[in-house]
Write a protein that holds these residues in place. Structure first.
Motif, mmCIF file in Angstrom:
data_model
loop_
_atom_site.group_PDB
_atom_site.id
_atom_site.type_symbol
_atom_site.label_atom_id
_atom_site.label_comp_id
_atom_site.label_asym_id
_atom_site.label_seq_id
_atom_site.Cartn_x
_atom_site.Cartn_y
_atom_site.Cartn_z
ATOM 1 N N TYR A 105 134.155 40.214 57.376
ATOM 2 C CA TYR A 105 134.271 41.085 58.536
ATOM 3 C C TYR A 105 135.731 41.232 58.991
ATOM 4 O O TYR A 105 135.993 41.914 59.966
ATOM 5 N N ARG A 106 136.638 40.548 58.303
ATOM 6 C CA ARG A 106 138.065 40.696 58.586
ATOM 7 C C ARG A 106 138.859 40.158 57.407
ATOM 8 O O ARG A 106 138.320 39.512 56.503
ATOM 9 N N ASP A 133 146.758 43.067 57.193
ATOM 10 C CA ASP A 133 146.333 44.398 57.608
ATOM 11 C C ASP A 133 145.345 44.944 56.583
ATOM 12 O O ASP A 133 145.619 44.945 55.380
ATOM 13 N N ALA A 134 144.192 45.384 57.060
ATOM 14 C CA ALA A 134 143.141 45.863 56.169
ATOM 15 C C ALA A 134 143.045 47.381 56.237
ATOM 16 O O ALA A 134 143.252 47.984 57.291
ATOM 17 N N LEU A 176 144.041 48.570 59.805
ATOM 18 C CA LEU A 176 143.676 47.805 60.996
ATOM 19 C C LEU A 176 144.325 46.441 60.905
ATOM 20 O O LEU A 176 144.243 45.767 59.870
ATOM 21 N N ASP A 177 144.976 46.030 61.990
ATOM 22 C CA ASP A 177 145.421 44.649 62.117
ATOM 23 C C ASP A 177 144.180 43.839 62.455
ATOM 24 O O ASP A 177 143.818 43.688 63.620
ATOM 25 N N PRO A 215 136.551 55.364 51.215
ATOM 26 C CA PRO A 215 136.335 54.086 51.913
ATOM 27 C C PRO A 215 137.457 53.110 51.632
ATOM 28 O O PRO A 215 138.105 53.155 50.577
ATOM 29 N N GLY A 216 137.692 52.203 52.582
ATOM 30 C CA GLY A 216 138.750 51.222 52.450
ATOM 31 C C GLY A 216 138.241 49.836 52.125
ATOM 32 O O GLY A 216 137.195 49.666 51.486
ATOM 33 N N ASP A 217 138.955 48.819 52.597
ATOM 34 C CA ASP A 217 138.682 47.439 52.212
ATOM 35 C C ASP A 217 137.317 46.936 52.656
ATOM 36 O O ASP A 217 136.670 46.163 51.937
#
Length: 265
Positions: free
Chosen positions: A150-151, A155-156, A74-75, A102-104
């Motif tokens: 939350y961000r 790119d995450a 996700l950008d 799961p990701g970041d």
């Protein structure tokens, strides 16, 4: 105090239901967090000038086999997010998705809920042979424990797909698409941190170019589809409704056998 107590009881009821019907809890939680439902979608304070990109990683493979992970990124610099619901798959006979990790946001930000599941075949020829869903929530219940972020300023990674061609299988030269798919209005949606903004697809792209753009999405009305959220998911008479602001980019696995030998003279 009474509100949070009642909310905790409601979550406990969801958990009890989840133990009996594994597919129900994630959808109920997503609807609760976003304040949105398929029948009456609502979103407040949206800014349609913003856009985000969600992209499935592509890989070239030169030895006819793969056992690797593909990142779905996700950008996330455009906005803070607190929930996502992704559905994706592949149709190729040579490649399988065996797990989603799961990701970041789950690993680094300490989000409270993550679930990934394979959706079993249902005999629908319009559905791919491999279909998976992944849902993540920053918080189950508002309390003193908050996620750390939350961000990201990059790119995450939302999720990681574990893909394999199987043991002892040599895949011929071919291109295997890994793509997003929509079966209902909750699929492939992202909620911002406030829970008031629900983001939907604005366009869908693959290696050959743009599959669909917003104007085409507005004329679409059927499920299942690989072309983005149909227009039926957005009520025209709703003043605060979900916003088309996600560019989805499908991925590919490109098998091209190459031993690294120079061509013979």
């Amino acid at each position: 105090m009474g509100f949070f107590y009642e909310h905790r009881i409601m979550i406990d009821q969801f958990v009890s239901l989840f133990r009996r019907i594994p597919t129900v809890l994630p959808l109920l939680l997503l609807v609760g967090v976003t304040g949105w439902s398929q029948v009456d979608p609502i979103v407040l304070g949206s800014d349609s000038a913003l856009s985000v990109q969600v992209r499935i990683e592509s890989h070239p493979i030169n030895d006819g086999t793969i056992f690797d992970t593909l990142a779905v990124t996700l950008d996330s610099t455009a906005c803070e997010i607190s929930a996502f619901d992704l559905k994706l798959g592949c149709s190729d006979e040579f490649v399988s998705i065996v797990e989603i990790l799961p990701g970041d946001f789950a690993d680094s930000c300490g989000w409270e809920f993550f679930q990934a599941r394979r959706i079993p075949p249902r005999g629908n020829p319009d559905l791919p042979g491999e279909l998976w869903q992944a849902i993540a929530l920053a918080e189950l219940v508002p309390d003193s424990t908050r996620p750390s972020c939350y961000r990201f300023d990059r790119d995450a990674v939302l999720i990681r797909l574990v893909v394999t061609s199987g043991t002892g299988v040599s895949v011929p030269d071919t291109t295997v698409p890994i793509f997003f798919l929509w079966e209902d209005c909750t699929d492939n949606t992202i909620s911002d941190r406030s829970g008031n903004l629900l983001m939907l697809s604005s366009s869908v792209h693959d290696d050959l170019g743009t599959v669909t753009e917003s104007g085409q999405l507005e004329s679409s009305s059927s499920f299942p589809t690989r072309s983005g959220t149909p227009s039926a998911c957005i009520r025209g008479d709703q003043s605060n409704r979900p916003v088309r602001m996600i560019e989805f980019h499908n991925g590919t696995l490109k098998f091209k056998f190459d031993l690294g030998h120079s061509p013979l003279e």
